[in-house]
Design a protein around this motif. Sequence first.
Motif, short mmCIF file in Angstrom:
data_model
loop_
_atom_site.label_atom_id
_atom_site.label_comp_id
_atom_site.label_asym_id
_atom_site.label_seq_id
_atom_site.Cartn_x
_atom_site.Cartn_y
_atom_site.Cartn_z
N ASP A 179 39.74 38.75 27.13
CA ASP A 179 40.18 38.19 28.41
C ASP A 179 40.53 39.34 29.34
O ASP A 179 41.18 40.31 28.92
CB ASP A 179 41.41 37.28 28.20
N ASP A 180 40.12 39.25 30.61
CA ASP A 180 40.40 40.35 31.54
C ASP A 180 41.77 40.26 32.18
O ASP A 180 42.15 41.11 32.99
CB ASP A 180 39.32 40.44 32.63
N ASP A 181 42.56 39.25 31.80
CA ASP A 181 43.93 39.12 32.29
C ASP A 181 44.89 39.70 31.24
O ASP A 181 45.04 39.14 30.15
CB ASP A 181 44.25 37.64 32.55
N VAL A 185 45.24 39.99 14.95
CA VAL A 185 44.70 39.84 16.29
C VAL A 185 44.26 41.19 16.85
O VAL A 185 44.96 42.20 16.68
CB VAL A 185 45.74 39.21 17.26
N GLU A 186 43.11 41.21 17.51
CA GLU A 186 42.66 42.36 18.28
C GLU A 186 42.31 41.87 19.68
O GLU A 186 41.73 40.79 19.83
CB GLU A 186 41.43 43.01 17.64
N THR A 187 42.68 42.65 20.72
CA THR A 187 42.45 42.21 22.08
C THR A 187 41.49 43.16 22.81
O THR A 187 41.45 44.35 22.52
CB THR A 187 43.77 42.13 22.87
N PHE A 188 40.76 42.58 23.77
CA PHE A 188 39.77 43.34 24.54
C PHE A 188 39.83 42.88 25.99
O PHE A 188 39.92 41.68 26.26
CB PHE A 188 38.37 43.14 23.97
N GLU A 189 39.70 43.82 26.90
CA GLU A 189 39.85 43.51 28.33
C GLU A 189 38.55 43.06 28.98
O GLU A 189 38.55 42.63 30.13
CB GLU A 189 40.40 44.72 29.07
N TYR A 236 36.09 32.51 29.78
CA TYR A 236 34.78 32.22 30.36
C TYR A 236 34.52 33.03 31.62
O TYR A 236 33.44 33.59 31.81
CB TYR A 236 34.66 30.73 30.69
N GLY A 237 35.52 33.11 32.51
CA GLY A 237 35.27 33.61 33.86
C GLY A 237 35.62 35.07 34.09
O GLY A 237 36.24 35.41 35.10
N MET A 238 35.23 35.97 33.18
CA MET A 238 35.53 37.39 33.37
C MET A 238 34.57 38.03 34.37
O MET A 238 33.45 37.57 34.57
CB MET A 238 35.42 38.12 32.02
N GLU A 239 35.04 39.13 34.98
CA GLU A 239 34.18 39.91 35.86
C GLU A 239 33.13 40.62 35.02
O GLU A 239 33.31 40.89 33.83
CB GLU A 239 35.01 40.95 36.63
N PHE A 258 36.26 28.96 23.73
CA PHE A 258 36.33 29.38 25.12
C PHE A 258 37.66 28.94 25.74
O PHE A 258 38.16 27.85 25.45
CB PHE A 258 35.18 28.78 25.94
N ILE A 259 38.22 29.80 26.59
CA ILE A 259 39.36 29.44 27.41
C ILE A 259 38.98 29.73 28.86
O ILE A 259 38.30 30.71 29.14
CB ILE A 259 40.65 30.20 27.01
N THR A 260 39.40 28.86 29.77
CA THR A 260 38.97 29.03 31.15
C THR A 260 39.95 28.40 32.12
O THR A 260 40.65 27.45 31.78
CB THR A 260 37.58 28.39 31.36
N GLY A 261 39.98 28.95 33.32
CA GLY A 261 40.81 28.38 34.37
C GLY A 261 40.00 27.58 35.36
O GLY A 261 40.55 26.86 36.19
N HIS A 262 38.66 27.68 35.26
CA HIS A 262 37.84 27.01 36.27
C HIS A 262 36.47 26.57 35.78
O HIS A 262 35.60 26.27 36.57
CB HIS A 262 37.64 27.96 37.47
N GLY A 263 36.26 26.53 34.48
CA GLY A 263 34.97 26.08 33.98
C GLY A 263 34.77 24.59 34.18
O GLY A 263 35.72 23.81 34.13
N GLY A 264 33.53 24.20 34.45
CA GLY A 264 33.23 22.79 34.64
C GLY A 264 32.48 22.21 33.47
O GLY A 264 32.25 22.87 32.45
#
Length: 220
Positions: A23-25, A43-47, A68-71, A93-99
């Motif tokens: 996640d880029d956040d 857990v391992e995290t990636f930007e 879903y919505g990364m740059e 998937f996790i998303t703030g704006h996926g349809g």
Amino acid sequence: MLLLYRAGGPKVTGKGDTIFVVDDDEDIRSSLSRSLKKRGFSVETFESARAFLDEFEAGRSGCIVLDYGMEGMNGLELQKKLVTEGCAPPIIFITGHGGIPESVEAMKAGAIDFLEKPFRTAVLVDRINQALRINALGNESRDKALRARMMLDTLTTREREIVDMVVSNPSNTTSKEIARALDISPRTVDHHRARILEKMQASSMVEIIDLAIASQRLNT
């Protein structure tokens, strides 16, 4: 498989299972990492998708919690790349704006779920447990179980009731008996049976039982 018990119920894991959070956040990465580690996950995290690809080794066991919505390369593009290369762990998937179109595309490619932010941690943990169960199956059994689950999800409530009755008592469940139990006509039961066979792409109720049992392996 090893069962670890934490507050909130059992967690399924295996030695070497890792939850990859992409996640880029930064705030979301940190929050998810803390929450999942508290529940006993590694857990391992990636930007970014690129950062994940630079570090990920094919064959590692676990699942990906993927924004879903990364740059740059978005989550769906990363999923497609992993699937193409034949090294995709189960993906949530996790998303703030996926349809709906995006979620359908992701699910068709094998995603476990498409969760909209904000979501409850308990829901994510449930999906992770499911992903790890799927990961523990062999490729052929896993693919069969996933296909069976997707087809079962297309059934109506009544059709699923009939499938459950047939699975629970395969040797003695006639249309008349099902009709009596559900207070409907035998002809209606026969209509539902035909629709079940069509939706499940099966030629007999024996195949339906086999598919239902395969789907149940995702929950054991």
